[in-house]
Design a protein around this motif. Structure first.
Motif, short mmCIF file in Angstrom:
data_model
loop_
_atom_site.label_atom_id
_atom_site.label_comp_id
_atom_site.label_asym_id
_atom_site.label_seq_id
_atom_site.Cartn_x
_atom_site.Cartn_y
_atom_site.Cartn_z
N ALA A 104 44.56 43.68 7.65
CA ALA A 104 44.28 43.58 9.08
C ALA A 104 42.85 44.01 9.38
CB ALA A 104 45.27 44.43 9.87
N SER A 105 42.35 44.98 8.63
CA SER A 105 41.01 45.48 8.90
C SER A 105 39.93 44.43 8.64
CB SER A 105 40.73 46.74 8.07
OG SER A 105 40.55 46.44 6.71
N THR A 106 40.26 43.38 7.89
CA THR A 106 39.28 42.32 7.65
C THR A 106 39.17 41.38 8.85
OG1 THR A 106 40.84 40.77 6.62
CG2 THR A 106 39.76 42.39 5.17
N LEU A 107 40.10 41.49 9.79
CA LEU A 107 40.14 40.61 10.96
C LEU A 107 39.45 41.19 12.18
CD1 LEU A 107 43.89 39.55 10.71
CD2 LEU A 107 41.89 38.33 9.80
N VAL A 108 39.17 42.49 12.15
CA VAL A 108 38.69 43.19 13.35
C VAL A 108 37.50 44.10 13.02
CG1 VAL A 108 40.96 43.13 14.47
CG2 VAL A 108 40.35 45.07 13.01
N ASP A 109 36.84 44.53 14.08
CA ASP A 109 35.78 45.52 13.94
C ASP A 109 36.34 46.94 13.99
OD1 ASP A 109 33.58 43.55 14.04
OD2 ASP A 109 34.31 43.25 16.10
N ARG A 110 37.40 47.09 14.78
CA ARG A 110 38.09 48.38 14.88
C ARG A 110 39.60 48.11 14.77
NH1 ARG A 110 36.95 51.02 20.17
NH2 ARG A 110 35.09 51.76 19.10
N LEU A 111 40.24 48.83 13.86
CA LEU A 111 41.69 48.74 13.74
C LEU A 111 42.28 50.06 14.21
CD1 LEU A 111 44.18 47.13 12.90
CD2 LEU A 111 43.99 48.22 10.65
N VAL A 112 43.08 49.96 15.26
CA VAL A 112 43.79 51.12 15.76
C VAL A 112 45.19 51.09 15.15
CG1 VAL A 112 44.67 52.31 17.81
CG2 VAL A 112 42.49 51.07 17.93
N VAL A 113 45.52 52.14 14.43
CA VAL A 113 46.87 52.25 13.87
C VAL A 113 47.64 53.11 14.87
CG1 VAL A 113 48.27 52.94 11.91
CG2 VAL A 113 45.94 52.07 11.54
N GLY A 114 48.54 52.47 15.58
CA GLY A 114 49.32 53.15 16.60
C GLY A 114 50.56 53.78 15.99
N VAL A 115 50.66 55.09 16.07
CA VAL A 115 51.81 55.80 15.52
C VAL A 115 52.77 56.08 16.68
CG1 VAL A 115 52.61 57.82 14.24
CG2 VAL A 115 50.37 56.82 13.72
N ALA A 116 53.90 55.38 16.66
CA ALA A 116 54.87 55.49 17.75
C ALA A 116 55.65 56.79 17.66
CB ALA A 116 55.83 54.30 17.70
N ILE A 117 55.81 57.43 18.80
CA ILE A 117 56.58 58.67 18.85
C ILE A 117 58.06 58.36 18.65
CG2 ILE A 117 57.29 60.57 20.35
CD1 ILE A 117 54.37 60.52 21.45
N ASN A 118 58.61 57.44 19.39
CA ASN A 118 59.98 56.91 19.25
C ASN A 118 61.02 57.95 18.83
OD1 ASN A 118 62.19 55.27 19.10
ND2 ASN A 118 61.14 53.64 17.99
N ARG A 119 61.36 58.81 19.76
CA ARG A 119 62.35 59.87 19.52
C ARG A 119 63.73 59.32 19.14
NH1 ARG A 119 58.54 61.96 22.24
NH2 ARG A 119 58.22 63.85 23.37
N ASP A 120 64.03 58.08 19.56
CA ASP A 120 65.34 57.47 19.28
C ASP A 120 65.58 57.27 17.79
OD1 ASP A 120 65.82 57.38 22.00
OD2 ASP A 120 65.18 55.29 22.19
N LYS A 121 64.52 57.10 17.01
CA LYS A 121 64.68 56.88 15.57
C LYS A 121 64.91 58.17 14.80
CE LYS A 121 62.42 52.47 14.70
NZ LYS A 121 61.43 51.78 13.86
N GLY A 122 64.71 59.34 15.42
CA GLY A 122 64.92 60.60 14.73
C GLY A 122 64.09 60.70 13.46
N PRO A 123 62.76 60.72 13.58
CA PRO A 123 61.92 60.69 12.39
C PRO A 123 62.09 61.91 11.49
CG PRO A 123 60.61 61.14 14.34
CD PRO A 123 61.99 60.83 14.81
N LEU A 124 61.90 61.70 10.20
CA LEU A 124 61.94 62.78 9.21
C LEU A 124 60.72 63.67 9.36
CD1 LEU A 124 63.23 64.02 6.64
CD2 LEU A 124 61.88 62.38 5.32
N PHE A 125 59.56 63.05 9.63
CA PHE A 125 58.32 63.78 9.77
C PHE A 125 57.92 63.85 11.24
CE2 PHE A 125 58.13 62.14 5.41
CZ PHE A 125 57.87 63.31 4.72
N SER A 126 57.30 64.95 11.62
CA SER A 126 56.84 65.11 13.00
C SER A 126 55.72 64.11 13.29
CB SER A 126 56.33 66.53 13.23
OG SER A 126 55.10 66.72 12.54
N LEU A 127 55.44 63.93 14.55
CA LEU A 127 54.35 63.04 14.94
C LEU A 127 53.05 63.51 14.30
CD1 LEU A 127 53.18 60.74 16.65
CD2 LEU A 127 52.86 62.43 18.48
N GLU A 128 52.80 64.81 14.33
CA GLU A 128 51.56 65.34 13.77
C GLU A 128 51.46 65.06 12.26
OE1 GLU A 128 53.71 67.11 15.71
OE2 GLU A 128 52.50 67.03 17.54
N GLU A 129 52.59 65.19 11.56
CA GLU A 129 52.59 64.92 10.12
C GLU A 129 52.35 63.44 9.84
OE1 GLU A 129 55.68 68.23 8.34
OE2 GLU A 129 56.51 66.61 9.58
N ARG A 130 52.97 62.58 10.62
CA ARG A 130 52.80 61.14 10.42
C ARG A 130 51.37 60.71 10.73
NH1 ARG A 130 56.29 58.46 14.04
NH2 ARG A 130 56.76 60.41 15.09
#
Length: 166
Positions: free
Chosen positions: A24-50
């Motif tokens: 994807a980075s070859t298609l853009v000048d800036r790639l924003v990787v959006g890390v979704a909080i999504n509490r419904d999925k019950g993540p193993l790792f905290s948002l900060e860790e991810r």
């Protein structure tokens, strides 16, 4: 400046995600990787860790004169996140036909909300098509080796979180 948004929960980031980020980075000048909080999925790792895991992997891909990588946590609608970061395109990875069915619905809804933001699909590399964060966590939880699916640092974090050892 072409800005793309690659969203996901990245719980944890896998080699499949990294493949899509690189391509994807070859298609853009800036790639924003959006890390979704999504509490419904019950993540193993905290948002900060991810976020830290994604930042560490993006740092490895950063080269002078290359695209800029930004890691951006979000909890709002995907289309609103795209507006927040100035993205003109949303990038999604597809592994199989089942992914397409879900993504097709998402594109329709996002286009109804804002038709100026395009969605670009990148097919997963054939060697990475089976990798899913959910399966990686399950394999590791049950004692399997996930080292060929995730970066070394992520493998260590999984072992520590699920088994109390590195």
């Amino acid at each position: 400046m072409r800005i793309g948004l690659y969203p996901g929960t990245f719980d944890p980031i896998t080699l499949g995600h990294i493949d899509i980020i690189k391509r994807a980075s070859t298609l853009v000048d800036r790639l924003v990787v959006g890390v979704a909080i999504n509490r419904d999925k019950g993540p193993l790792f905290s948002l900060e860790e991810r976020v830290a895991m994604v930042e560490a992997e993006c740092a490895k891909m950063t080269v002078p004169g290359g695209p800029e990588f930004v890691v951006h946590p979000f909890e709002n609608l995907l289309i609103d996140c795209a507006h927040d970061v100035g993205a003109s395109m949303i990038i999604r990875g597809l592994r199989a036909v089942a992914d397409f069915e879900y993504e097709f619905q998402m594109v329709g809804m996002n286009r109804a909300l804002d038709s100026s933001v395009e969605t670009v699909f990148l097919m997963a590399d054939a060697r990475r098509q089976a990798i899913a964060s959910k399966l990686v966590k399950e394999i590791c939880r049950l004692g399997g080796d996930v080292s060929k699916f995730v970066p070394d640092e992520v493998n260590t974090a999984l072992m520590e979180r699920l088994h109390g050892k590195a």
